[in-house]
Design a protein around this motif. Structure first.
Motif, PDB file in Angstrom:
ATOM      1  N   PHE A   1      67.041 -20.227 -49.544  1.00 51.35           N
ATOM      2  CA  PHE A   1      65.761 -20.849 -49.163  1.00 51.35           C
ATOM      3  C   PHE A   1      65.083 -21.466 -50.376  1.00 51.35           C
ATOM      4  CE2 PHE A   1      61.129 -20.331 -49.103  1.00 51.35           C
ATOM      5  CZ  PHE A   1      60.796 -21.168 -48.042  1.00 51.35           C
ATOM      6  N   PHE A   2      65.037 -20.720 -51.479  1.00 51.87           N
ATOM      7  CA  PHE A   2      64.371 -21.239 -52.679  1.00 51.87           C
ATOM      8  C   PHE A   2      65.194 -22.339 -53.340  1.00 51.87           C
ATOM      9  CE2 PHE A   2      62.082 -17.176 -52.328  1.00 51.87           C
ATOM     10  CZ  PHE A   2      60.787 -17.644 -52.445  1.00 51.87           C
ATOM     11  N   PHE A   3      66.517 -22.249 -53.261  1.00 49.08           N
ATOM     12  CA  PHE A   3      67.358 -23.329 -53.776  1.00 49.08           C
ATOM     13  C   PHE A   3      67.039 -24.635 -53.045  1.00 49.08           C
ATOM     14  CE2 PHE A   3      69.524 -20.727 -56.562  1.00 49.08           C
ATOM     15  CZ  PHE A   3      70.644 -21.325 -57.114  1.00 49.08           C
ATOM     16  N   LYS A   4      66.838 -24.527 -51.743  1.00 52.01           N
ATOM     17  CA  LYS A   4      66.525 -25.710 -50.936  1.00 52.01           C
ATOM     18  C   LYS A   4      65.148 -26.255 -51.291  1.00 52.01           C
ATOM     19  CE  LYS A   4      66.366 -27.343 -46.144  1.00 52.01           C
ATOM     20  NZ  LYS A   4      66.539 -26.963 -44.724  1.00 52.01           N
ATOM     21  N   GLN A   5      64.174 -25.356 -51.471  1.00 52.36           N
ATOM     22  CA  GLN A   5      62.817 -25.777 -51.810  1.00 52.36           C
ATOM     23  C   GLN A   5      62.762 -26.479 -53.161  1.00 52.36           C
ATOM     24  OE1 GLN A   5      60.048 -25.512 -49.725  1.00 52.36           O
ATOM     25  NE2 GLN A   5      61.631 -24.910 -48.266  1.00 52.36           N
ATOM     26  N   LEU A   6      63.562 -25.991 -54.110  1.00 51.34           N
ATOM     27  CA  LEU A   6      63.575 -26.565 -55.458  1.00 51.34           C
ATOM     28  C   LEU A   6      64.624 -27.665 -55.615  1.00 51.34           C
ATOM     29  CD1 LEU A   6      63.226 -23.244 -57.486  1.00 51.34           C
ATOM     30  CD2 LEU A   6      61.539 -25.076 -57.383  1.00 51.34           C
ATOM     31  N   ASN A   7      65.398 -27.886 -54.554  1.00 51.05           N
ATOM     32  CA  ASN A   7      66.453 -28.899 -54.568  1.00 51.05           C
ATOM     33  C   ASN A   7      67.454 -28.656 -55.702  1.00 51.05           C
ATOM     34  OD1 ASN A   7      67.759 -31.201 -53.556  1.00 51.05           O
ATOM     35  ND2 ASN A   7      66.670 -32.567 -54.954  1.00 51.05           N
ATOM     36  N   LEU A   8      67.849 -27.399 -55.851  1.00 52.23           N
ATOM     37  CA  LEU A   8      68.813 -27.025 -56.886  1.00 52.23           C
ATOM     38  C   LEU A   8      70.229 -27.188 -56.351  1.00 52.23           C
ATOM     39  CD1 LEU A   8      67.163 -23.758 -58.269  1.00 52.23           C
ATOM     40  CD2 LEU A   8      67.078 -26.047 -59.269  1.00 52.23           C
ATOM     41  N   LYS A   9      71.069 -27.883 -57.113  1.00 46.31           N
ATOM     42  CA  LYS A   9      72.460 -28.085 -56.727  1.00 46.31           C
ATOM     43  C   LYS A   9      73.339 -27.693 -57.899  1.00 46.31           C
ATOM     44  CE  LYS A   9      71.272 -31.891 -53.603  1.00 46.31           C
ATOM     45  NZ  LYS A   9      71.470 -33.329 -53.286  1.00 46.31           N
ATOM     46  N   LEU A  10      74.021 -26.552 -57.767  1.00 52.52           N
ATOM     47  CA  LEU A  10      74.797 -26.022 -58.878  1.00 52.52           C
ATOM     48  C   LEU A  10      76.297 -26.071 -58.641  1.00 52.52           C
ATOM     49  CD1 LEU A  10      72.663 -22.862 -59.729  1.00 52.52           C
ATOM     50  CD2 LEU A  10      72.381 -25.193 -60.507  1.00 52.52           C
ATOM     51  N   GLU A  11      76.715 -26.575 -57.506  1.00 52.65           N
ATOM     52  CA  GLU A  11      78.149 -26.632 -57.232  1.00 52.65           C
ATOM     53  C   GLU A  11      78.835 -27.627 -58.168  1.00 52.65           C
ATOM     54  OE1 GLU A  11      79.655 -24.645 -55.317  1.00 52.65           O
ATOM     55  OE2 GLU A  11      77.923 -23.725 -54.343  1.00 52.65           O
ATOM     56  N   LYS A  12      80.017 -27.256 -58.655  1.00 56.23           N
ATOM     57  CA  LYS A  12      80.767 -28.119 -59.571  1.00 56.23           C
ATOM     58  C   LYS A  12      81.394 -29.296 -58.808  1.00 56.23           C
ATOM     59  CE  LYS A  12      83.365 -26.124 -62.616  1.00 56.23           C
ATOM     60  NZ  LYS A  12      84.400 -25.266 -63.234  1.00 56.23           N
ATOM     61  N   HIS A  13      81.280 -30.470 -59.412  1.00 61.23           N
ATOM     62  CA  HIS A  13      81.874 -31.659 -58.788  1.00 61.23           C
ATOM     63  C   HIS A  13      83.265 -31.943 -59.342  1.00 61.23           C
ATOM     64  CE1 HIS A  13      78.143 -32.635 -56.725  1.00 61.23           C
ATOM     65  NE2 HIS A  13      77.494 -32.478 -57.867  1.00 61.23           N
ATOM     66  N   THR A  14      83.578 -31.372 -60.490  1.00 56.53           N
ATOM     67  CA  THR A  14      84.904 -31.538 -61.083  1.00 56.53           C
ATOM     68  C   THR A  14      85.450 -30.174 -61.469  1.00 56.53           C
ATOM     69  OG1 THR A  14      83.953 -31.851 -63.296  1.00 56.53           O
ATOM     70  CG2 THR A  14      84.355 -33.829 -61.982  1.00 56.53           C
ATOM     71  N   GLY A  15      86.763 -30.103 -61.621  1.00 55.21           N
ATOM     72  CA  GLY A  15      87.373 -28.842 -62.016  1.00 55.21           C
ATOM     73  C   GLY A  15      87.478 -27.865 -60.849  1.00 55.21           C
TER      74      GLY A  15
END
Length: 269
Positions: free
Chosen positions: A17-31
């Motif tokens: 919920f808080f990740f969505k509110q803060l718009n945090l995106k930590l998933e790796k796009h490479t590797g």
């Protein structure tokens, strides 16, 4: 086991919920993709603090992560993602400030980083930790100053070395917070009261020492009687959320522990 899983899922839901509110995106796009996602790692760290689990190794075993994640990787990522837990914590503090009761309490507590007998040989927090004197005597470590409101909601938190001045920390901690502030005798200072005061917005009442001949009003006495409420926050953080520790082997490990402890506490209130 079902209770463990359910309590963990509840924490994951809050973190997402808080990740969505803060718009945090930590998933790796490479590797290679992390076997345990960032939200799950943060949630594991919060579950550890909420349930009084002292070590990361215990979490690695309880959740049977051996097949998908090495213990070293888990430790590194728990420390690494503490920064994002701190962002969530700061968001909650801002929300609490906006909805805070007019009466606020500020106090500090000792945070030892090791036993007194080991202080001379302690290296991990050398340069940050210092000798300080608290209610239990001398200690080697940090000082944490906190401001809460009458409902015991956390409004601001600040760490400093064990020998830091409470009064200097007070000014920095509460520079943007308004209301009626209540503190103990350690904050008695005419200069501080004068500098901190803002007409119709902010005032500080520091409880007089027992040997001071100072007349107080009934209103002030009632204010001073509420000051002990902040001690409940300190007690709960230390007794039930592992705020104090001597186990980390890096500065990042110490501050990750403090961050997860504070966040777990505000989410669990």
């Amino acid at each position: 086991m079902r209770t463990i899983i359910q309590s963990f899922i509840n924490i994951v839901t809050k973190v997402k919920f808080f990740f969505k509110q803060l718009n945090l995106k930590l998933e790796k796009h490479t590797g290679r993709k992390l076997a345990v996602s960032p939200t799950e790692i943060i949630s594991l760290s919060l579950w550890k603090q909420t349930n009084g689990i002292r070590t990361k190794k215990s979490i690695w075993k309880i959740f049977n992560l051996k097949k998908i994640c090495s213990y070293k990787t888990l430790c590194v990522n728990m420390n690494r993602f503490a920064l994002y837990a701190l962002l969530i914590f700061q968001m909650i503090l801002k929300w609490n400030q906006l909805n805070a009761h007019t009466i606020k309490h500020t106090d500090s507590t000792d945070i030892p980083v090791c036993l007194v007998k080991n202080a001379r040989h302690h290296k991990t927090m050398k340069g940050l930790a210092q000798w300080g004197h608290g209610g239990k005597g001398w200690y080697y470590g940090l000082k944490m100053e906190m401001t809460t409101d009458l409902k015991r909601n956390l409004l601001a938190v600040r760490f400093a070395s064990g020998n830091a001045s409470d009064r200097e920390m007070f000014k920095k901690l509460n520079k943007d917070i308004m209301g009626i502030f209540v503190a103990d005798a350690g904050f008695i200072s005419k200069d501080l009261e004068k500098e901190f005061y803002i007409e119709n917005k902010r005032i500080l009442f520091a409880k007089p020492r027992a040997n001071m001949k100072k007349v107080i009003t009934d209103f002030q006495k009632k204010l001073y009687d509420t000051r002990m409420l902040i001690e409940l926050n300190f007690r709960n953080l230390k007794m039930f959320y592992n705020l104090e520790t001597s186990l980390p082997r890096s500065i990042d490990g110490y501050f990750a522990n403090y961050t997860y402890s504070l966040l777990a506490y505000v989410l669990g209130e």
